[in-house]
Scaffold this motif. Structure first.
Motif, PDB file in Angstrom:
ATOM      1  N   ASN A  93       9.028 -13.107  12.594  1.00  0.00           N
ATOM      2  CA  ASN A  93       9.889 -12.164  11.876  1.00  0.00           C
ATOM      3  C   ASN A  93       9.114 -11.372  10.824  1.00  0.00           C
ATOM      4  O   ASN A  93       9.278 -11.556   9.626  1.00  0.00           O
ATOM      5  CB  ASN A  93      11.080 -12.889  11.247  1.00  0.00           C
ATOM      6  N   ILE A  94       8.273 -10.486  11.314  1.00  0.00           N
ATOM      7  CA  ILE A  94       7.394  -9.674  10.473  1.00  0.00           C
ATOM      8  C   ILE A  94       7.837  -8.216  10.534  1.00  0.00           C
ATOM      9  O   ILE A  94       8.059  -7.681  11.615  1.00  0.00           O
ATOM     10  CB  ILE A  94       5.931  -9.766  10.969  1.00  0.00           C
ATOM     11  N   THR A  95       7.956  -7.581   9.378  1.00  0.00           N
ATOM     12  CA  THR A  95       8.234  -6.151   9.305  1.00  0.00           C
ATOM     13  C   THR A  95       7.134  -5.494   8.487  1.00  0.00           C
ATOM     14  O   THR A  95       6.799  -5.970   7.405  1.00  0.00           O
ATOM     15  CB  THR A  95       9.604  -5.881   8.643  1.00  0.00           C
ATOM     16  N   ILE A  96       6.572  -4.416   9.023  1.00  0.00           N
ATOM     17  CA  ILE A  96       5.559  -3.633   8.307  1.00  0.00           C
ATOM     18  C   ILE A  96       6.058  -2.200   8.283  1.00  0.00           C
ATOM     19  O   ILE A  96       6.394  -1.637   9.331  1.00  0.00           O
ATOM     20  CB  ILE A  96       4.189  -3.728   8.997  1.00  0.00           C
ATOM     21  N   LYS A  97       6.109  -1.605   7.077  1.00  0.00           N
ATOM     22  CA  LYS A  97       6.647  -0.245   6.993  1.00  0.00           C
ATOM     23  C   LYS A  97       5.966   0.569   5.903  1.00  0.00           C
ATOM     24  O   LYS A  97       5.402   0.024   4.962  1.00  0.00           O
ATOM     25  CB  LYS A  97       8.153  -0.278   6.773  1.00  0.00           C
ATOM     26  N   ASN A  98       6.023   1.882   6.097  1.00  0.00           N
ATOM     27  CA  ASN A  98       5.526   2.866   5.130  1.00  0.00           C
ATOM     28  C   ASN A  98       4.042   2.710   4.814  1.00  0.00           C
ATOM     29  O   ASN A  98       3.614   2.950   3.690  1.00  0.00           O
ATOM     30  CB  ASN A  98       6.343   2.810   3.833  1.00  0.00           C
ATOM     31  N   CYS A  99       3.245   2.303   5.812  1.00  0.00           N
ATOM     32  CA  CYS A  99       1.814   2.069   5.604  1.00  0.00           C
ATOM     33  C   CYS A  99       0.977   3.145   6.292  1.00  0.00           C
ATOM     34  O   CYS A  99       1.308   3.607   7.375  1.00  0.00           O
ATOM     35  CB  CYS A  99       1.407   0.711   6.174  1.00  0.00           C
ATOM     36  N   SER A 100      -0.118   3.492   5.664  1.00  0.00           N
ATOM     37  CA  SER A 100      -1.136   4.345   6.253  1.00  0.00           C
ATOM     38  C   SER A 100      -2.421   3.525   6.282  1.00  0.00           C
ATOM     39  O   SER A 100      -2.915   3.106   5.238  1.00  0.00           O
ATOM     40  CB  SER A 100      -1.315   5.606   5.405  1.00  0.00           C
ATOM     41  N   VAL A 101      -2.940   3.265   7.492  1.00  0.00           N
ATOM     42  CA  VAL A 101      -4.118   2.407   7.649  1.00  0.00           C
ATOM     43  C   VAL A 101      -5.222   3.236   8.291  1.00  0.00           C
ATOM     44  O   VAL A 101      -5.009   3.887   9.314  1.00  0.00           O
ATOM     45  CB  VAL A 101      -3.789   1.171   8.514  1.00  0.00           C
ATOM     46  N   GLY A 115       9.089 -11.645  16.836  1.00  0.00           N
ATOM     47  CA  GLY A 115       9.988 -10.936  15.937  1.00  0.00           C
ATOM     48  C   GLY A 115       9.274  -9.875  15.131  1.00  0.00           C
ATOM     49  O   GLY A 115       9.512  -9.712  13.947  1.00  0.00           O
ATOM     50  N   ARG A 116       8.396  -9.118  15.786  1.00  0.00           N
ATOM     51  CA  ARG A 116       7.655  -8.072  15.072  1.00  0.00           C
ATOM     52  C   ARG A 116       8.481  -6.803  15.005  1.00  0.00           C
ATOM     53  O   ARG A 116       9.207  -6.464  15.917  1.00  0.00           O
ATOM     54  CB  ARG A 116       6.310  -7.810  15.720  1.00  0.00           C
ATOM     55  N   ASN A 117       8.345  -6.104  13.894  1.00  0.00           N
ATOM     56  CA  ASN A 117       9.108  -4.890  13.672  1.00  0.00           C
ATOM     57  C   ASN A 117       8.240  -3.932  12.870  1.00  0.00           C
ATOM     58  O   ASN A 117       8.088  -4.090  11.668  1.00  0.00           O
ATOM     59  CB  ASN A 117      10.397  -5.225  12.918  1.00  0.00           C
ATOM     60  N   LEU A 118       7.653  -2.967  13.551  1.00  0.00           N
ATOM     61  CA  LEU A 118       6.854  -1.956  12.866  1.00  0.00           C
ATOM     62  C   LEU A 118       7.744  -0.747  12.646  1.00  0.00           C
ATOM     63  O   LEU A 118       8.067  -0.031  13.578  1.00  0.00           O
ATOM     64  CB  LEU A 118       5.625  -1.586  13.696  1.00  0.00           C
ATOM     65  N   LYS A 119       8.162  -0.550  11.415  1.00  0.00           N
ATOM     66  CA  LYS A 119       9.066   0.548  11.098  1.00  0.00           C
ATOM     67  C   LYS A 119       8.266   1.769  10.688  1.00  0.00           C
ATOM     68  O   LYS A 119       7.325   1.681   9.913  1.00  0.00           O
ATOM     69  CB  LYS A 119      10.011   0.155   9.963  1.00  0.00           C
ATOM     70  N   TYR A 120       8.652   2.885  11.221  1.00  0.00           N
ATOM     71  CA  TYR A 120       7.975   4.125  10.887  1.00  0.00           C
ATOM     72  C   TYR A 120       8.536   4.659   9.585  1.00  0.00           C
ATOM     73  O   TYR A 120       9.675   4.403   9.254  1.00  0.00           O
ATOM     74  CB  TYR A 120       8.145   5.115  12.041  1.00  0.00           C
ATOM     75  N   PRO A 121       7.742   5.356   8.783  1.00  0.00           N
ATOM     76  CA  PRO A 121       6.465   5.919   9.176  1.00  0.00           C
ATOM     77  C   PRO A 121       5.280   5.028   8.821  1.00  0.00           C
ATOM     78  O   PRO A 121       4.862   5.003   7.677  1.00  0.00           O
ATOM     79  CB  PRO A 121       6.399   7.212   8.390  1.00  0.00           C
ATOM     80  N   ASN A 122       4.762   4.268   9.773  1.00  0.00           N
ATOM     81  CA  ASN A 122       3.448   3.648   9.653  1.00  0.00           C
ATOM     82  C   ASN A 122       2.487   4.604  10.327  1.00  0.00           C
ATOM     83  O   ASN A 122       2.770   5.132  11.391  1.00  0.00           O
ATOM     84  CB  ASN A 122       3.384   2.296  10.367  1.00  0.00           C
TER      85      ASN A 122
END
Length: 130
Positions: A93-101, A115-122
């Motif tokens: 259950n991981i959410t990553i959001k609003n990141c610039s890498v 349970g991965r959730n990459l929310k844009y805008p990444n």
């Protein structure tokens, strides 16, 4: 009639007890790669308070955690190595959001994560593939 009132009161009381017993994610703020990695604990909402970088290794990494949100809040994670911007392993259950890498071999790498959730805008600006 008294039984109905007692039953209704009991159901209401049980609902109140159960609804207040759930633990919300703790909000933590981090300021560099090592600090962000250390702040990743179970049930955390992790916010970057500024852009961070690591030119020699993976920036944010951790394993065996649950219910994590990483919110870069528009900040960037930059590097210049053959490692990862964000590397999480065996997590749930991981959410990553609003990141610039930018500047890593893999910007965001989730290994054995359910349970991965990459929310844009990444934004993964550049994955360095050699």
């Amino acid at each position: 009639m008294n039984h109905r009132i007692l039953l209704l009161f009991s159901v209401f009381f049980l609902f109140v007890i159960l609804s207040t017993s759930f633990v919300n994610a703790e909000v933590r703020v981090c300021y560099d790669c090592a600090n962000c990695s250390n702040e990743l604990v179970d049930s955390v909402y992790l916010e970057l308070n500024n852009s961070i970088s690591n030119d020699t290794a993976t920036c944010i990494q951790n394993s065996l955690k649950e219910n994590i949100t990483i919110d870069c809040k528009g900040s960037s994670i930059t590097g210049g190595s053959s490692d990862y911007g964000i590397y999480l392993q065996n997590c749930q259950n991981i959410t990553i959001k609003n990141c610039s890498v930018d500047g890593y071999f893999n910007g965001i790498y989730l290994h054995d994560v359910s349970g991965r959730n990459l929310k844009y805008p990444n934004e993964i600006i550049e994955d360095i593939r050699r």
